[in-house]
Write a protein that holds these residues in place. Structure first.
Motif, PDB file in Angstrom:
ATOM      1  N   HIS A   1       0.847  -1.192   0.000  1.00  0.00           N
ATOM      2  CA  HIS A   1       0.000   0.000   0.000  1.00  0.00           C
ATOM      3  C   HIS A   1       0.887   1.248   0.000  1.00  0.00           C
ATOM      4  CE1 HIS A   1      -2.999  -2.905   1.350  1.00  0.00           C
ATOM      5  NE2 HIS A   1      -3.892  -2.037   0.911  1.00  0.00           N
ATOM      6  N   THR A   2       0.476   2.250  -0.728  1.00  0.00           N
ATOM      7  CA  THR A   2       1.263   3.482  -0.745  1.00  0.00           C
ATOM      8  C   THR A   2       0.818   4.395   0.396  1.00  0.00           C
ATOM      9  OG1 THR A   2      -0.243   4.617  -2.246  1.00  0.00           O
ATOM     10  CG2 THR A   2       1.566   3.392  -3.254  1.00  0.00           C
TER      11      THR A   2
ATOM     12  N   PRO B   1      -9.201   0.914   4.292  1.00  0.00           N
ATOM     13  CA  PRO B   1      -8.336  -0.051   3.620  1.00  0.00           C
ATOM     14  C   PRO B   1      -6.888   0.465   3.562  1.00  0.00           C
ATOM     15  CG  PRO B   1     -10.343   0.304   2.355  1.00  0.00           C
ATOM     16  CD  PRO B   1     -10.329   1.324   3.459  1.00  0.00           C
ATOM     17  N   GLY B   2      -5.955  -0.410   3.887  1.00  0.00           N
ATOM     18  CA  GLY B   2      -4.550  -0.026   3.854  1.00  0.00           C
ATOM     19  C   GLY B   2      -4.022   0.483   5.181  1.00  0.00           C
ATOM     20  N   VAL B   3      -4.838   0.472   6.229  1.00  0.00           N
ATOM     21  CA  VAL B   3      -4.359   0.868   7.557  1.00  0.00           C
ATOM     22  C   VAL B   3      -4.111  -0.411   8.354  1.00  0.00           C
ATOM     23  CG1 VAL B   3      -4.918   2.015   9.738  1.00  0.00           C
ATOM     24  CG2 VAL B   3      -5.523   3.097   7.564  1.00  0.00           C
TER      25      VAL B   3
ATOM     26  N   ILE C   1      -2.100  13.937  10.431  1.00  0.00           N
ATOM     27  CA  ILE C   1      -1.937  12.496  10.219  1.00  0.00           C
ATOM     28  C   ILE C   1      -0.568  12.243   9.595  1.00  0.00           C
ATOM     29  CG2 ILE C   1      -2.822  10.434   9.076  1.00  0.00           C
ATOM     30  CD1 ILE C   1      -5.515  11.872   8.763  1.00  0.00           C
ATOM     31  N   ARG C   2       0.149  11.290  10.168  1.00  0.00           N
ATOM     32  CA  ARG C   2       1.407  10.836   9.603  1.00  0.00           C
ATOM     33  C   ARG C   2       1.239   9.363   9.251  1.00  0.00           C
ATOM     34  NH1 ARG C   2       1.697  14.074  13.355  1.00  0.00           N
ATOM     35  NH2 ARG C   2       1.715  12.614  15.066  1.00  0.00           N
ATOM     36  N   VAL C   3       1.755   8.972   8.109  1.00  0.00           N
ATOM     37  CA  VAL C   3       1.655   7.580   7.681  1.00  0.00           C
ATOM     38  C   VAL C   3       3.048   7.045   7.419  1.00  0.00           C
ATOM     39  CG1 VAL C   3       0.732   5.981   5.954  1.00  0.00           C
ATOM     40  CG2 VAL C   3      -0.626   7.967   6.647  1.00  0.00           C
ATOM     41  N   GLY C   4       3.362   5.917   7.986  1.00  0.00           N
ATOM     42  CA  GLY C   4       4.636   5.253   7.756  1.00  0.00           C
ATOM     43  C   GLY C   4       4.378   3.882   7.146  1.00  0.00           C
TER      44      GLY C   4
END
Length: 132
Positions: free
Chosen positions: A33-34, A76-78, A126-129
């Protein structure tokens, strides 16, 4: 035919007091997932059109941390999410992460527009890694 009588009681109604809030969260995207797609999906879910729509909150209704976790985990993707802060805007002393709920007064309504042109109406961070 009915006759109805009103109780002789004064009711004082005032204008609602909107409470802008500042939630901060960190999410992890699984492999495949990107991060950009996951971030966009989370921003969409936590927008004023969806989760933070004004109709979802009424006078004095607290915001439970569990509702945020449930909504984020449904994206989706979390793979994982962690809410690192949940507070009234500009008030670090009201962080509700430890108690699990952000309480508000009886005339108050939560607000989170997340509009860069009107930052005083609430800001979402929100930060996504992970992911790619």
């Amino acid at each position: 035919s009915g006759v109805y009588w009103l109780a002789a009681r004064d009711v004082a109604l005032g204008e609602p007091v909107y409470v802008p809030i500042e939630p901060d969260m960190t999410a992890c995207a699984p492999p495949g997932h990107t991060r950009a797609d996951v971030l966009a999906a989370l921003r969409d879910v936590f927008s004023a059109r969806d989760f933070f729509h004004p109709d979802n909150f009424t006078f004095g209704t607290p915001l439970y941390l569990s509702r945020i976790y449930a909504a984020a985990q449904a994206v989706p993707g979390v793979a994982h999410v962690d809410v690192t802060a949940l507070r009234r805007q500009g008030r670090p002393d009201t962080d509700a992460v430890d108690s699990g709920e952000l309480r508000i007064g009886p005339r108050e309504i939560l607000r989170l527009d997340n509009d860069p042109n009107f930052a005083e109406r609430g800001v979402l961070r929100i930060r996504v890694g992970g992911g790619k």
